[in-house]
Write a protein that holds these residues in place. Structure first.
Motif, PDB file in Angstrom:
ATOM      1  N   VAL A 219     -20.731  22.696 141.092  1.00 43.10           N
ATOM      2  CA  VAL A 219     -21.017  22.957 142.415  1.00 43.10           C
ATOM      3  C   VAL A 219     -20.189  22.079 143.692  1.00 43.10           C
ATOM      4  O   VAL A 219     -20.043  21.221 143.143  1.00 43.10           O
ATOM      5  N   ILE A 220     -19.621  22.513 144.315  1.00 39.66           N
ATOM      6  CA  ILE A 220     -18.332  22.357 145.439  1.00 39.66           C
ATOM      7  C   ILE A 220     -19.846  22.073 146.608  1.00 39.66           C
ATOM      8  O   ILE A 220     -19.840  23.401 147.317  1.00 39.66           O
ATOM      9  N   TYR A 221     -20.103  21.426 146.976  1.00 43.19           N
ATOM     10  CA  TYR A 221     -20.976  21.560 148.332  1.00 43.19           C
ATOM     11  C   TYR A 221     -20.710  21.048 149.617  1.00 43.19           C
ATOM     12  O   TYR A 221     -20.124  19.731 149.165  1.00 43.19           O
ATOM     13  N   LEU A 222     -20.384  21.440 150.437  1.00 39.85           N
ATOM     14  CA  LEU A 222     -20.144  21.749 151.648  1.00 39.85           C
ATOM     15  C   LEU A 222     -19.936  21.146 152.929  1.00 39.85           C
ATOM     16  O   LEU A 222     -19.907  20.290 153.846  1.00 39.85           O
ATOM     17  N   GLY A 223     -22.117  21.045 152.635  1.00 40.77           N
ATOM     18  CA  GLY A 223     -23.141  20.448 153.991  1.00 40.77           C
ATOM     19  C   GLY A 223     -23.006  21.957 154.562  1.00 40.77           C
ATOM     20  O   GLY A 223     -23.172  22.743 154.795  1.00 40.77           O
ATOM     21  N   ALA A 224     -23.707  20.781 155.852  1.00 37.15           N
ATOM     22  CA  ALA A 224     -23.974  22.634 157.602  1.00 37.15           C
ATOM     23  C   ALA A 224     -22.765  22.185 158.099  1.00 37.15           C
ATOM     24  O   ALA A 224     -21.958  21.530 158.168  1.00 37.15           O
TER      25      ALA A 224
END
Length: 312
Positions: A219-224
């Protein structure tokens, strides 16, 4: 180690015999190494009779009030002795350390703790619910309904901004710490998860990231609040198989629609675009892009991710 000719069983059979959901089984294996199933030629988990017996004992121990982290390392004999002591006539485990089996009641308790501004109590309740339901079950039956209730109460003036922020922060912390996001290598397929520019509610995206991680994705979680161009650039740069977008609020429907179109144009055709969140209900009918799908729950997201990889 189990003999090679010992009977082997798929995860569905194990779930039926032990009473544990497949999600809980995966979390216990990954985080606590409770058993070490072999893999079939197709890559599916295959369990021995001994694995099933151990998992059943662990389930009975946790139902008796013992945390999985405290019993995961016990030997079979130690587990049998512990379960025997728990199940003696007249024994009743302390209700303080067992999450309720009714998700609706758990959500009600979470609301009460939010109203009381009790972050410690709320976090304890939510963590125990994760242990009971597994991360995906927790998200679908506890976290998502709880956050919807909190949002509705805030809009109705029944909860303050501080109470709403407290609830959101605790859920995000529990989800992120309970299911660590897979940001490293290891050969896992990659998914990029974010919210579009103007969408500052990241709870849904974080829960989607935890779900994908629990399904074995990197997972590459970039946020909001990211422009479509940055999301698509990241997907291309990381050779992602999928992009997940959470849409909660549609206050600026035209802007969201424009960002989605820009993202669809920028993504390679082979990259799946998975959309979820309450805001997707107000979107136009299905996108003309063949590889864009809408999901309505984390369980559905898990099935879609498996479908993308051709495992269903």
């Amino acid at each position: 180690m189990s003999s090679a000719n010992e009977p082997r069983h798929p995860i569905g059979v194990v779930a039926e015999r032990t009473g544990l959901t497949p999600d809980v089984l995966r979390v216990w294996e990954r985080r606590h190494n409770v058993v070490d199933p072999v893999r079939s030629p197709g890559g599916q988990r295959i369990y021995s009779d001994a694995d099933i017996e151990r998992l059943s004992l662990l389930h009975r121990a946790t139902r008796g009030g013992h945390g999985i982290s405290h019993v995961a390392g016990l030997s079979r004999q130690e587990l049998e002795d512990l379960v025997a002591s728990i199940e003696l006539p007249g024994h009743s485990p302390s209700p303080r350390i067992i999450a309720t089996g009714n998700p609706g009641i758990t959500v009600e308790r979470a609301i009460v703790l939010t109203e009381a501004i009790d972050p410690s109590g709320l976090e304890t309740l939510l963590r125990r619910s994760v242990a009971r339901y597994g991360i995906i079950g927790f998200i679908d039956t506890i976290a998502a309904p709880f956050l919807r209730r909190v949002g509705d109460a805030w809009h109705a003036g029944e909860l303050s901004v501080a109470q709403e922020h407290l609830a959101t922060a605790v859920v995000q912390r529990v989800v992120s710490e309970t299911s660590p996001l897979l940001t490293g290598g290891g050969g896992n397929p990659t998914i990029v998860i974010a919210t579009l520019e103007g969408e500052r509610h990241a709870g849904g995206a974080l829960m989607a990231a935890a779900t994908a991680a629990s399904e074995g994705w990197r997972v590459i979680y970039l946020g909001a609040d990211l422009p479509a161009s940055e999301i698509s650039d990241t997907a291309v740069h990381t050779n992602a198989r999928a992009v997940g977008i959470s849409i909660v609020v549609m206050d600026r429907k035209a802007g969201v629609a424009a960002e989605l179109k820009a993202l669809e144009r920028a993504l390679p055709d082979e990259v799946a675009l998975v959309l979820g969140g309450a805001g997707t209900r107000t979107l136009s009918p299905r996108s003309s892009r063949a590889n864009t799908v809408l999901v309505e729950s984390m369980a559905e997201l898990g099935r879609e991710l498996a479908s993308i990889l051709g495992t269903q």
